[in-house]
Scaffold this motif. Structure first.
Motif, mmCIF file in Angstrom:
data_model
loop_
_atom_site.group_PDB
_atom_site.id
_atom_site.type_symbol
_atom_site.label_atom_id
_atom_site.label_comp_id
_atom_site.label_asym_id
_atom_site.label_seq_id
_atom_site.Cartn_x
_atom_site.Cartn_y
_atom_site.Cartn_z
ATOM 1 N N VAL A 149 4.605 2.518 2.487
ATOM 2 C CA VAL A 149 4.725 3.608 2.792
ATOM 3 C C VAL A 149 4.422 4.478 2.306
ATOM 4 N N VAL A 150 5.136 5.958 3.264
ATOM 5 C CA VAL A 150 3.532 6.946 2.944
ATOM 6 C C VAL A 150 4.786 8.132 2.390
ATOM 7 N N LEU A 151 4.145 8.910 1.518
ATOM 8 C CA LEU A 151 5.021 10.117 0.719
ATOM 9 C C LEU A 151 4.197 11.288 1.217
ATOM 10 N N GLU A 152 5.185 12.392 1.590
ATOM 11 C CA GLU A 152 4.658 13.676 2.393
ATOM 12 C C GLU A 152 5.967 14.458 1.479
ATOM 13 N N ALA A 153 4.621 15.893 0.118
ATOM 14 C CA ALA A 153 5.286 16.801 -0.072
ATOM 15 C C ALA A 153 6.038 17.238 1.102
ATOM 16 N N GLU A 154 6.029 17.658 1.748
ATOM 17 C CA GLU A 154 6.687 18.346 3.010
ATOM 18 C C GLU A 154 7.194 17.558 4.191
ATOM 19 N N ILE A 155 6.651 17.978 5.393
ATOM 20 C CA ILE A 155 6.670 17.476 6.560
ATOM 21 C C ILE A 155 5.332 16.684 7.301
ATOM 22 N N VAL A 179 6.278 1.521 9.087
ATOM 23 C CA VAL A 179 5.758 1.806 8.435
ATOM 24 C C VAL A 179 7.065 2.334 7.679
ATOM 25 N N ARG A 180 7.200 2.821 6.225
ATOM 26 C CA ARG A 180 8.102 3.361 5.761
ATOM 27 C C ARG A 180 7.472 5.180 5.435
ATOM 28 N N LEU A 181 7.577 6.249 6.012
ATOM 29 C CA LEU A 181 7.415 7.815 6.010
ATOM 30 C C LEU A 181 8.426 8.500 5.122
ATOM 31 N N HIS A 182 8.148 8.518 4.350
ATOM 32 C CA HIS A 182 8.938 9.608 3.229
ATOM 33 C C HIS A 182 8.809 11.016 3.277
ATOM 34 N N GLU A 183 9.578 11.925 3.861
ATOM 35 C CA GLU A 183 9.532 13.533 3.740
ATOM 36 C C GLU A 183 9.596 14.471 2.521
ATOM 37 N N VAL A 218 1.376 -1.821 -0.032
ATOM 38 C CA VAL A 218 -0.196 0.140 -0.170
ATOM 39 C C VAL A 218 0.416 1.227 0.040
ATOM 40 N N VAL A 219 0.709 2.113 -0.950
ATOM 41 C CA VAL A 219 1.484 3.299 -0.501
ATOM 42 C C VAL A 219 0.099 4.329 -0.531
ATOM 43 N N VAL A 220 0.808 5.144 0.318
ATOM 44 C CA VAL A 220 -0.385 6.707 0.831
ATOM 45 C C VAL A 220 0.110 8.148 0.407
#
Ligand SMILES: Cc1cc2nc3c(=O)[nH]c(=O)nc-3n(C[C@H](O)[C@H](O)[C@H](O)COP(=O)(O)OP(=O)(O)OC[C@H]3O[C@@H](n4cnc5c(N)ncnc54)[C@H](O)[C@@H]3O)c2cc1C
Length: 458
Positions: free
Chosen positions: A57-63, A205-209, A31-33
């Motif tokens: 995986v969670v992808l965030e444009a900023e933080i 969970v892999r959180l990438h900012e 799952v990618v969020v």
């Protein structure tokens, strides 16, 4: 970017807000969020709790918490953007009541997780007091209570207050009565979203900012750093959605703005009340909302900022001196004890997401694997938790009470193309702004605003 400057809340979290590492390159996941506000993080949280083997995986444009989740009024309420009577008309009385009860449970559920995960976010489950300060507002308070009973809510869910009862909770100037509901907690919104991000990372969970998604496709999301392939893609981008290809007319970003006072002395609080840290508002048309913070400030916000052509979102729109001045004036009118120069320490704003039919929704399109949640208008702090739990069930194919709720799978129509959208939204906002003035002058309900109310989420 100095993320601390985005809101009083982000400037008072106990951490440095240094972004987590960006996506290092192409990767696979289950799952990618997209988006690390409450919606994306609650979804990741409940998925990881339910099935620790899932690769998320969670992808965030900023933080995490960059959007409305790090800037809001901190009402974790049971309010749902579609009012109970409208829900009952669309889906039948039983479904409408189930939806409202699920929202009531949601406030307690957020409190439970906050405690279980040790998220220190100034949580106080003190309810909401809505004040009536004119005859017309008193009429609206009485109607709200009658409507709640008619639709099956319990007497304790919404209680009518007389003048003394309302003033005992919140002694605003000229209080004539009001209502009280226990279904709300006051929260420090940025501490909640940042604490949730840490909880999610602890669960693996892999959180990438600083990892902006440039396109969402079935089975993959694209970023400048690489592609994440996953069977399920969750769009949790709320007011920022129109910037994604294919989504220009999915939701309209509307701005809400806030001010916060310096900590007020004890003798001022003795005059104002809010001893249980009840969140507060009144029965005017133009939405205002406030809370007593854990460190004794008044945080107060409202609408009234314009919608920007083309559904544009820009940091420049967060600050609107005319609205800040109006908020300050309104605070002074409500609480003259604050004096002529209400001591404001910080002012900010942010965009919230509005669907064309004012309906929040959550869903998963099984054939494409594309999932979404949002359109909460100003009620996303609680609703996003319900969305996260519901998405966790939908993604895992679990049929539950949550997946049977009427907002699941709802598809809102798209907004009109510009310039119609700009003209219509700003005309609506202006009517609501002037309606209170009309009522003050005439002492009677403003007809145009009453007619527009269902459209504007009242
Ligand atoms: C001033 C203000 C006051 C409010 N007060 C209240 C309140 O008291 N109670 C209440 O219930 N609600 C309130 N709301 C609404 C509530 O804050 C929101 O409904 C809720 O925070 C939405 O959460 P979200 O996660 O869906 O969206 P957001 O918190 O906006 O998160 C979306 C995230 O997605 C990221 N993103 C966007 N596009 C991309 C992309 N392409 N790639 C990667 N990441 C992306 C953004 O950077 C952002 O972090 C308020 C809102 C505002 C602005």
């Amino acid at each position: 970017m100095r993320y601390q400057e985005l809101s009083h809340w982000l400037s008072t979290v106990d951490e440095t807000l240094i972004p987590r590492p960006a996506l290092p390159g192409d990767t696979d996941a289950d799952v990618v969020v997209v988006g690390a506000g409450y919606t994306g993080l609650w979804t990741a949280y409940y998925l990881a709790r339910a099935d620790p083997t899932l690769r998320i995986v969670v992808l965030e444009a900023e933080i995490a918490g960059y959007g409305a989740s790090g800037r809001n009024g901190g009402w974790c309420s049971a309010l749902f953007p579609t009012a109970l009577p409208a829900l009952a008309r669309r889906h039948g009385p039983a479904s409408a009541l189930a939806m409202q009860r699920a929202m009531h449970d949601t406030v307690a559920e957020v409190g439970r997780v906050v405690a279980a995960e040790g998220i220190d976010c100034d949580w106080r489950h003190g309810g909401t007091v809505l004040l009536a300060r004119t005859d017309v507002q008193l009429g609206r308070a009485q109607a709200a209570v009658a409507e709640a009973r008619e639709h099956g809510l319990d007497p304790d869910d919404l209680v009518l207050l007389d003048a003394a009862g309302a003033a005992a909770r919140c002694a605003a100037e000229g209080v004539r009565g009001g209502t009280y509901t226990p279904h709300c907690a006051a929260v420090h919104p940025a501490k909640l979203v940042r604490g949730l991000a840490r909880a999610v990372c602890r669960l693996g969970v892999r959180l990438h900012e600083r990892s902006p998604v440039t396109a969402i496709r079935p089975g993959a999301v694209l970023t400048p750093h690489g592609t994440v392939r996953a069977e399920v893609v969750v769009r949790a981008t709320e007011a920022y959605t129109p910037a994604l290809p294919g989504h220009r007319r999915t939701v309209a970003p509307v701005y809400s703005l806030m001010v916060v006072t310096a900590p007020l002395p004890g003798r001022t609080w003795e005059r104002i009340g809010l001893a249980g840290r009840e969140t507060f508002s009144d029965y005017r048309h133009l939405i205002v909302y406030g809370q007593r913070t854990a460190d004794g400030r008044l945080a107060f916000g409202g609408r009234g900022a314009p919608y920007h052509f083309g559904s544009r979102v820009s940091p420049g729109y967060d600050r609107e001196p005319r609205v800040f001045a109006a908020l300050r004036r309104t605070l002074g009118e409500l609480f003259p004890v604050l004096g002529p120069d209400v001591p404001v320490e910080h002012a900010w704003g942010g965009p919230l997401g509005v669907a064309r039919d004012w309906s929040a929704s959550v869903g998963l399109d099984r054939p494409t694997g594309l999932a979404w949640a949002g359109g909460y208008v100003g009620d996303g702090v609680g609703t996003s938790n319900l969305a996260g739990r519901t998405l966790a069930d939908l993604v895992r194919g679990v049929v539950s009470e949550l997946t049977a709720l009427p907002w699941v799978g709802h598809r809102s129509p798209r907004w009109e193309p510009e310039p119609l959208r700009w003209l219509a939204i700003n005309a609506g906002l202006r009517v609501m702004s002037s309606a209170d003035e009309v009522e003050r002058r005439t002492g009677r309900p403003a007809r145009r605003a009453t007619a527009l109310s269902p459209l504007l989420g009242h």
